[in-house]
Scaffold this motif. Sequence first.
Motif, PDB file in Angstrom:
ATOM      1  N   GLU A 124       0.849  -1.193   0.000  1.00 15.15           N
ATOM      2  CA  GLU A 124       0.000   0.000   0.000  1.00 15.15           C
ATOM      3  C   GLU A 124       0.883   1.240   0.000  1.00 15.15           C
ATOM      4  O   GLU A 124       1.968   1.204   0.554  1.00 15.15           O
ATOM      5  N   PRO A 125       0.493   2.322  -0.607  1.00 16.39           N
ATOM      6  CA  PRO A 125      -0.785   2.609  -1.263  1.00 16.39           C
ATOM      7  C   PRO A 125      -0.848   2.198  -2.731  1.00 16.39           C
ATOM      8  O   PRO A 125      -1.842   2.419  -3.403  1.00 16.39           O
ATOM      9  N   PHE A 126       0.212   1.557  -3.207  1.00 16.22           N
ATOM     10  CA  PHE A 126       0.312   1.233  -4.629  1.00 16.22           C
ATOM     11  C   PHE A 126      -0.775   0.261  -5.088  1.00 16.22           C
ATOM     12  O   PHE A 126      -1.326   0.401  -6.171  1.00 16.22           O
ATOM     13  N   ILE A 127      -1.097  -0.722  -4.240  1.00 16.97           N
ATOM     14  CA  ILE A 127      -2.144  -1.690  -4.570  1.00 16.97           C
ATOM     15  C   ILE A 127      -3.487  -0.972  -4.708  1.00 16.97           C
ATOM     16  O   ILE A 127      -4.233  -1.196  -5.667  1.00 16.97           O
ATOM     17  N   SER A 128      -3.796  -0.090  -3.776  1.00 17.25           N
ATOM     18  CA  SER A 128      -5.065   0.655  -3.842  1.00 17.25           C
ATOM     19  C   SER A 128      -5.098   1.593  -5.045  1.00 17.25           C
ATOM     20  O   SER A 128      -6.148   1.754  -5.673  1.00 17.25           O
ATOM     21  N   ASN A 129      -3.965   2.200  -5.380  1.00 16.01           N
ATOM     22  CA  ASN A 129      -3.918   3.073  -6.555  1.00 16.01           C
ATOM     23  C   ASN A 129      -4.201   2.278  -7.822  1.00 16.01           C
ATOM     24  O   ASN A 129      -4.958   2.723  -8.693  1.00 16.01           O
ATOM     25  N   GLN A 130      -3.610   1.089  -7.928  1.00 14.31           N
ATOM     26  CA  GLN A 130      -3.844   0.253  -9.103  1.00 14.31           C
ATOM     27  C   GLN A 130      -5.304  -0.204  -9.164  1.00 14.31           C
ATOM     28  O   GLN A 130      -5.926  -0.201 -10.224  1.00 14.31           O
ATOM     29  N   ARG A 131      -5.854  -0.566  -8.032  1.00 15.69           N
ATOM     30  CA  ARG A 131      -7.256  -0.984  -7.976  1.00 15.69           C
ATOM     31  C   ARG A 131      -8.172   0.166  -8.419  1.00 15.69           C
ATOM     32  O   ARG A 131      -9.108  -0.040  -9.185  1.00 15.69           O
ATOM     33  N   LEU A 132      -7.902   1.378  -7.940  1.00 14.77           N
ATOM     34  CA  LEU A 132      -8.674   2.548  -8.353  1.00 14.77           C
ATOM     35  C   LEU A 132      -8.588   2.736  -9.865  1.00 14.77           C
ATOM     36  O   LEU A 132      -9.608   2.934 -10.530  1.00 14.77           O
ATOM     37  N   GLN A 133      -7.391   2.669 -10.410  1.00 14.30           N
ATOM     38  CA  GLN A 133      -7.213   2.853 -11.847  1.00 14.30           C
ATOM     39  C   GLN A 133      -8.009   1.818 -12.636  1.00 14.30           C
ATOM     40  O   GLN A 133      -8.711   2.160 -13.594  1.00 14.30           O
ATOM     41  N   GLU A 134      -7.935   0.568 -12.227  1.00 14.30           N
ATOM     42  CA  GLU A 134      -8.626  -0.493 -12.959  1.00 14.30           C
ATOM     43  C   GLU A 134     -10.141  -0.423 -12.790  1.00 14.30           C
ATOM     44  O   GLU A 134     -10.889  -0.482 -13.759  1.00 14.30           O
ATOM     45  N   GLN A 135     -10.607  -0.263 -11.561  1.00 18.22           N
ATOM     46  CA  GLN A 135     -12.042  -0.320 -11.298  1.00 18.22           C
ATOM     47  C   GLN A 135     -12.778   0.933 -11.754  1.00 18.22           C
ATOM     48  O   GLN A 135     -13.885   0.854 -12.268  1.00 18.22           O
ATOM     49  N   GLU A 136     -12.192   2.088 -11.565  1.00 17.22           N
ATOM     50  CA  GLU A 136     -12.881   3.335 -11.913  1.00 17.22           C
ATOM     51  C   GLU A 136     -12.666   3.759 -13.357  1.00 17.22           C
ATOM     52  O   GLU A 136     -13.527   4.398 -13.949  1.00 17.22           O
ATOM     53  N   TYR A 137     -11.510   3.439 -13.928  1.00 17.16           N
ATOM     54  CA  TYR A 137     -11.177   3.969 -15.248  1.00 17.16           C
ATOM     55  C   TYR A 137     -10.891   2.888 -16.274  1.00 17.16           C
ATOM     56  O   TYR A 137     -10.506   3.171 -17.401  1.00 17.16           O
ATOM     57  N   GLY A 138     -11.101   1.613 -15.897  1.00 19.32           N
ATOM     58  CA  GLY A 138     -11.086   0.501 -16.831  1.00 19.32           C
ATOM     59  C   GLY A 138      -9.779   0.238 -17.539  1.00 19.32           C
ATOM     60  O   GLY A 138      -9.783  -0.244 -18.670  1.00 19.32           O
ATOM     61  N   SER A 139      -8.665   0.541 -16.876  1.00 21.12           N
ATOM     62  CA  SER A 139      -7.382   0.376 -17.538  1.00 21.12           C
ATOM     63  C   SER A 139      -6.282   0.127 -16.526  1.00 21.12           C
ATOM     64  O   SER A 139      -6.318   0.656 -15.418  1.00 21.12           O
ATOM     65  N   LEU A 140      -5.307  -0.666 -16.929  1.00 18.30           N
ATOM     66  CA  LEU A 140      -4.080  -0.811 -16.153  1.00 18.30           C
ATOM     67  C   LEU A 140      -2.890  -0.265 -16.920  1.00 18.30           C
ATOM     68  O   LEU A 140      -1.747  -0.383 -16.498  1.00 18.30           O
ATOM     69  N   THR A 141      -3.155   0.352 -18.052  1.00 17.05           N
ATOM     70  CA  THR A 141      -2.115   0.925 -18.893  1.00 17.05           C
ATOM     71  C   THR A 141      -1.419   2.075 -18.175  1.00 17.05           C
ATOM     72  O   THR A 141      -2.072   2.906 -17.542  1.00 17.05           O
TER      73      THR A 141
END
Length: 126
Positions: free
Chosen positions: A68-85
């Motif tokens: 953390e907080p990197f895991i939560s940041n990645q989760r936010l990016q994927e779940q809210e904005y549909g991308s891991l790019t």
Amino acid sequence: GELAWITNDLDTALAQARASNRLVMIDFTGFTCTNCRWMEQNMFTRPSVSSRMTGYVLVRLFTDRRTEPFISNQRLQEQEYGSLTLPLYVVLTSDGSYVAKADYTRDENKFAAFLQKGLTPTAAAQ
């Protein structure tokens, strides 16, 4: 001058945006992201881009560590904005509402137009 960035703290960025009546630009980035460094060194420094970026509260959310907080940041990016790019850039209103997003580009006009979307009063009100 160097742009002022908040690191890994979206809540602080949103609070600053509310206090200053500005929008937030999230830079989802990584420590080992070559394209992220290219954007920072070659795109963010261009006058048509940097002049627009100063109108935002800027926050970098790193996503490429297994703590953390990197895991939560990645989760936010994927779940809210549909991308891991990486990189991914997202503009939000001060209440956290989505305005626009963009990813890596070498097209200065395209990136400047993305930034302008958030600076246009009608876009920010949507």
